[in-house]
Design an enzyme around this catalytic site. Structure first.
Site, PDB file in Angstrom:
ATOM      1  N   GLU A   7       0.825  -1.216   0.000  1.00 13.28           N
ATOM      2  CA  GLU A   7       0.000   0.000   0.000  1.00 13.28           C
ATOM      3  C   GLU A   7       0.859   1.266   0.000  1.00 13.28           C
ATOM      4  OE1 GLU A   7      -3.611  -1.862   2.704  1.00 13.28           O
ATOM      5  OE2 GLU A   7      -1.764  -1.210   3.651  1.00 13.28           O
ATOM      6  N   LYS A  30       3.830   6.839   2.881  1.00 15.34           N
ATOM      7  CA  LYS A  30       4.447   5.618   3.407  1.00 15.34           C
ATOM      8  C   LYS A  30       4.199   4.490   2.432  1.00 15.34           C
ATOM      9  CE  LYS A  30       2.693   3.113   6.963  1.00 15.34           C
ATOM     10  NZ  LYS A  30       2.356   2.776   8.356  1.00 15.34           N
ATOM     11  N   ARG A  55       3.397   4.214  15.831  1.00 14.62           N
ATOM     12  CA  ARG A  55       2.264   5.115  15.567  1.00 14.62           C
ATOM     13  C   ARG A  55       0.932   4.391  15.686  1.00 14.62           C
ATOM     14  NH1 ARG A  55      -0.645   2.617  11.501  1.00 14.62           N
ATOM     15  NH2 ARG A  55      -0.464   3.594   9.444  1.00 14.62           N
ATOM     16  N   ALA A 106       4.656  -8.760  16.172  1.00 13.98           N
ATOM     17  CA  ALA A 106       5.521  -7.578  16.114  1.00 13.98           C
ATOM     18  C   ALA A 106       4.905  -6.339  16.763  1.00 13.98           C
ATOM     19  CB  ALA A 106       5.878  -7.292  14.655  1.00 13.98           C
ATOM     20  N   GLN A 107       3.598  -6.177  16.683  1.00 16.22           N
ATOM     21  CA  GLN A 107       2.970  -4.961  17.206  1.00 16.22           C
ATOM     22  C   GLN A 107       2.801  -4.976  18.726  1.00 16.22           C
ATOM     23  OE1 GLN A 107       2.437  -2.677  14.744  1.00 16.22           O
ATOM     24  NE2 GLN A 107       3.125  -4.302  13.367  1.00 16.22           N
ATOM     25  N   ASP A 109      -1.953 -16.060  22.514  1.00 15.91           N
ATOM     26  CA  ASP A 109      -1.536 -16.220  21.122  1.00 15.91           C
ATOM     27  C   ASP A 109      -1.522 -17.715  20.829  1.00 15.91           C
ATOM     28  OD1 ASP A 109       0.271 -16.503  18.726  1.00 15.91           O
ATOM     29  OD2 ASP A 109       0.470 -14.337  18.987  1.00 15.91           O
ATOM     30  N   THR A 141      -4.079  -9.810  15.697  1.00 12.42           N
ATOM     31  CA  THR A 141      -3.726 -11.074  15.048  1.00 12.42           C
ATOM     32  C   THR A 141      -3.535 -10.840  13.552  1.00 12.42           C
ATOM     33  OG1 THR A 141      -6.023 -11.715  14.581  1.00 12.42           O
ATOM     34  CG2 THR A 141      -5.121 -12.336  16.734  1.00 12.42           C
ATOM     35  N   ASP A 157      -7.587  -5.234   8.630  1.00 13.29           N
ATOM     36  CA  ASP A 157      -7.214  -3.989   7.949  1.00 13.29           C
ATOM     37  C   ASP A 157      -7.140  -4.139   6.431  1.00 13.29           C
ATOM     38  OD1 ASP A 157      -5.008  -5.599   7.906  1.00 13.29           O
ATOM     39  OD2 ASP A 157      -3.629  -4.165   8.812  1.00 13.29           O
ATOM     40  N   LYS A 159     -10.206  -9.442   5.510  1.00 14.27           N
ATOM     41  CA  LYS A 159      -9.288  -9.705   6.644  1.00 14.27           C
ATOM     42  C   LYS A 159      -9.842  -8.972   7.873  1.00 14.27           C
ATOM     43  CE  LYS A 159      -4.328  -9.081   7.817  1.00 14.27           C
ATOM     44  NZ  LYS A 159      -4.191  -7.874   8.620  1.00 14.27           N
TER      45      LYS A 159
HETATM   46  N1  LIG Z   1      -4.378  -0.971  12.256  1.00 10.99           N
HETATM   47  C1  LIG Z   1      -3.147  -0.672  11.973  1.00 10.99           C
HETATM   48  O1  LIG Z   1      -2.796   0.499  11.864  1.00 10.99           O
HETATM   49  C2  LIG Z   1      -2.132  -1.772  11.851  1.00 10.99           C
HETATM   50  C3  LIG Z   1      -0.764  -1.472  11.869  1.00 10.99           C
HETATM   51  C4  LIG Z   1       0.148  -2.519  11.829  1.00 10.99           C
HETATM   52  C5  LIG Z   1      -0.305  -3.829  11.757  1.00 10.99           C
HETATM   53  N2  LIG Z   1      -1.633  -4.080  11.683  1.00 10.99           N
HETATM   54  C6  LIG Z   1      -2.158  -5.447  11.617  1.00 10.99           C
HETATM   55  O2  LIG Z   1      -2.035  -5.981  12.933  1.00 10.99           O
HETATM   56  C7  LIG Z   1      -1.872  -7.397  12.861  1.00 10.99           C
HETATM   57  C8  LIG Z   1      -0.689  -7.807  13.710  1.00 10.99           C
HETATM   58  O3  LIG Z   1       0.490  -7.319  13.113  1.00 10.99           O
HETATM   59  P1  LIG Z   1       1.907  -7.899  13.534  1.00 10.99           P
HETATM   60  O4  LIG Z   1       2.922  -7.100  12.801  1.00 10.99           O
HETATM   61  O5  LIG Z   1       1.985  -7.995  15.021  1.00 10.99           O
HETATM   62  O6  LIG Z   1       1.784  -9.372  12.922  1.00 10.99           O
HETATM   63  P2  LIG Z   1       2.570 -10.684  13.359  1.00 10.99           P
HETATM   64  O7  LIG Z   1       2.405 -11.666  12.271  1.00 10.99           O
HETATM   65  O8  LIG Z   1       3.943 -10.328  13.811  1.00 10.99           O
HETATM   66  O9  LIG Z   1       1.769 -11.178  14.670  1.00 10.99           O
HETATM   67  C9  LIG Z   1       0.468 -11.689  14.619  1.00 10.99           C
HETATM   68  C10 LIG Z   1       0.301 -12.651  15.796  1.00 10.99           C
HETATM   69  O10 LIG Z   1      -1.068 -13.085  15.825  1.00 10.99           O
HETATM   70  C11 LIG Z   1      -1.062 -14.451  16.223  1.00 10.99           C
HETATM   71  N3  LIG Z   1      -2.344 -15.060  15.825  1.00 10.99           N
HETATM   72  C12 LIG Z   1      -2.794 -15.360  14.584  1.00 10.99           C
HETATM   73  N4  LIG Z   1      -4.014 -15.914  14.651  1.00 10.99           N
HETATM   74  C13 LIG Z   1      -4.352 -15.926  15.966  1.00 10.99           C
HETATM   75  C14 LIG Z   1      -5.506 -16.364  16.685  1.00 10.99           C
HETATM   76  N5  LIG Z   1      -6.562 -16.889  16.040  1.00 10.99           N
HETATM   77  N6  LIG Z   1      -5.531 -16.217  18.023  1.00 10.99           N
HETATM   78  C15 LIG Z   1      -4.454 -15.708  18.684  1.00 10.99           C
HETATM   79  N7  LIG Z   1      -3.334 -15.285  18.051  1.00 10.99           N
HETATM   80  C16 LIG Z   1      -3.295 -15.393  16.716  1.00 10.99           C
HETATM   81  C17 LIG Z   1       0.141 -15.035  15.506  1.00 10.99           C
HETATM   82  O11 LIG Z   1       0.581 -16.254  16.076  1.00 10.99           O
HETATM   83  C18 LIG Z   1       1.160 -13.909  15.686  1.00 10.99           C
HETATM   84  O12 LIG Z   1       1.948 -14.076  16.845  1.00 10.99           O
HETATM   85  C19 LIG Z   1      -1.714  -7.728  11.382  1.00 10.99           C
HETATM   86  O13 LIG Z   1      -2.945  -8.223  10.900  1.00 10.99           O
HETATM   87  C20 LIG Z   1      -1.373  -6.394  10.736  1.00 10.99           C
HETATM   88  O14 LIG Z   1      -1.797  -6.335   9.392  1.00 10.99           O
HETATM   89  C21 LIG Z   1      -2.559  -3.077  11.734  1.00 10.99           C
END
Ligand SMILES: NC(=O)c1ccc[n+]([C@@H]2O[C@H](COP(=O)([O-])OP(=O)(O)OC[C@H]3O[C@@H](n4cnc5c(N)ncnc54)[C@H](O)[C@@H]3O)[C@@H](O)[C@H]2O)c1
Length: 349
Positions: A56, A69, A112, A139-140, A161, A201, A227, A231
């Site tokens: 994106e 970005k 952010r 990661a978040q 998790d 997740t 997002d 999804k």
């Molecule tokens: N809204 C925003 O501004 C924004 C910003 C960044 C990331 N995100 C979204 O946030 C989400 C998390 O991002 P991330 O970088 O931490 O991803 P990531 O892949 O590092 O972590 C996701 C975690 O969710 C866990 N998970 C998956 N399915 C699950 C379930 N059913 N129950 C419990 N845990 C489960 C995974 O094992 C993993 O540890 C992603 O979907 C990403 O697209 C949104």
């Protein structure tokens, strides 16, 4: 020269400023920019979807500064030891069009996003909220935890998790942070007794992480993992019950949890609550939902904060992203000065 924050510089900056202090300042920057909402050029982000994920572009401008970005979202990536989300971004001067600052935005996006989540919760969650459930410890996750500690005084986390390694990593990273981490064996058990529930997740599908029956009256939900089209994380019945707040409605209608609702459902943009134009939480029993997808102004605020920090700190680098010329029409002079041999006659190649 253009200012540059790579991953190394950003980590050094966080060590110097402190993560919670950085997040608190960033919340202030995002709030300031959300309060200037009508001034910004806004558009839904340009998304390129593929089998594994999405790439994106997210631009915006306040008429003086411009930012964009590049960000991806590939939930399959962690299986291959790659991040789900990576990003970089640029802040530019509108007057000249020159870039001012180029930054990594993988860590910055986590910062952010967490700052925006906490800002929303300050307006929407019950003031006495003390316990947060955090579902998805990727990661978040730590950034979310620290932002809610800094902004809301959250000191107890109930976490879940599906990946035990992610749970262990999270516990280690937050040890000594002043946050008590309680591990649980299911989403339902994690959310029990929580005042705030954050879902973070990653799965490229309409997952149902939270169901309506799991959520007690008065809970604030901070849903960041849904997002993209197709999804999502929340059961539709929960959306129908809650008061829903989004960043930028035209983008969230396509990408947020609210893609599951009809186009005429009543949704409030967060900036309207911050500006006192519309109400947030009305009663202690309301279920409030921040349906976050991430919006360009949050990245703008982050880059604006980084740029301001360079006035008093020199932890960034300077890179020659743009040529510096005595005669701006003599771009080729740079090439000649490098001793390039030009073909002397006739055809090339
Ligand atoms: N809204 C925003 O501004 C924004 C910003 C960044 C990331 N995100 C979204 O946030 C989400 C998390 O991002 P991330 O970088 O931490 O991803 P990531 O892949 O590092 O972590 C996701 C975690 O969710 C866990 N998970 C998956 N399915 C699950 C379930 N059913 N129950 C419990 N845990 C489960 C995974 O094992 C993993 O540890 C992603 O979907 C990403 O697209 C949104």
């Amino acid at each position: 020269m253009v200012k540059f924050f790579g991953v190394r510089e950003l980590v050094q900056l966080l060590r110097t400023v402190g993560v919670e202090e950085f997040l608190s300042n960033l919340i202030r920057y995002i709030r300031e920019d959300f309060l200037r909402w009508p001034k910004f050029e806004k558009s839904p982000r340009l998304a390129s979807h593929s089998a594994n994920g999405v790439i994106e572009l997210m631009p915006t401008s306040d008429g003086e500064l411009y930012s964009f970005k590049y960000v991806n979202g590939h939930p399959v990536n962690t299986q291959f030891r790659k991040l789900t989300v990576t990003a970089f971004g640029v802040l530019a001067d509108v007057g000249s069009g020159y870039p001012l600052l180029l930054s990594e935005m993988t860590i910055s996006t986590a910062l952010r996003t967490a700052a925006t989540s906490a800002l929303a919760a300050q307006s929407l969650a019950r003031r006495e909220s003390r316990v947060m459930a955090l579902i998805g410890l990727g990661a978040q996750a730590e950034f979310q935890a620290l932002a809610f500690k800094a902004a809301m005084g959250i000191r107890k986390l109930r976490v879940f998790d599906v990946d035990p390694a992610a749970v262990a990593k999270f516990g280690i990273n937050l040890s000594g942070s002043g946050i008590e981490v309680i591990t649980t064996d299911s989403v339902a058990s994690a959310v029990k007794g929580a005042d705030i529930v954050t879902t973070a997740t990653a799965a490229k599908r309409n997952a149902i992480i939270l169901t309506n029956d799991m959520i007690a009256p008065g809970v604030h939900i901070n849903a960041i993992g849904g997002d993209c089209p197709g999804k999502t994380e929340l059961e539709c019945g929960l959306l129908e019950r809650g008061r829903i707040f989004v960043e930028y409605l035209p983008q969230s209608r396509v990408e947020g949890e609210i893609q599951q609702l009809s186009a005429d459902s009543g949704i409030t943009e967060l900036w309207e609550v911050l500006a006192g134009k519309r109400s947030g939480r009305v009663s202690a029993a309301d279920v409030t939902i921040f349906d976050s997808v991430g919006f360009a102004i949050e990245d703008f605020s982050l880059l604006r904060y980084l740029n301001d920090l360079t006035a008093t700190m020199s932890l960034h680098q300077q890179i020659d992203l743009v040529p510096s010329l005595a005669d701006p029409k003599d771009l080729f002079g740079l090439v000649r000065a490098a001793g390039l041999d030009l073909p002397r006659s006739g055809k090339v190649g």
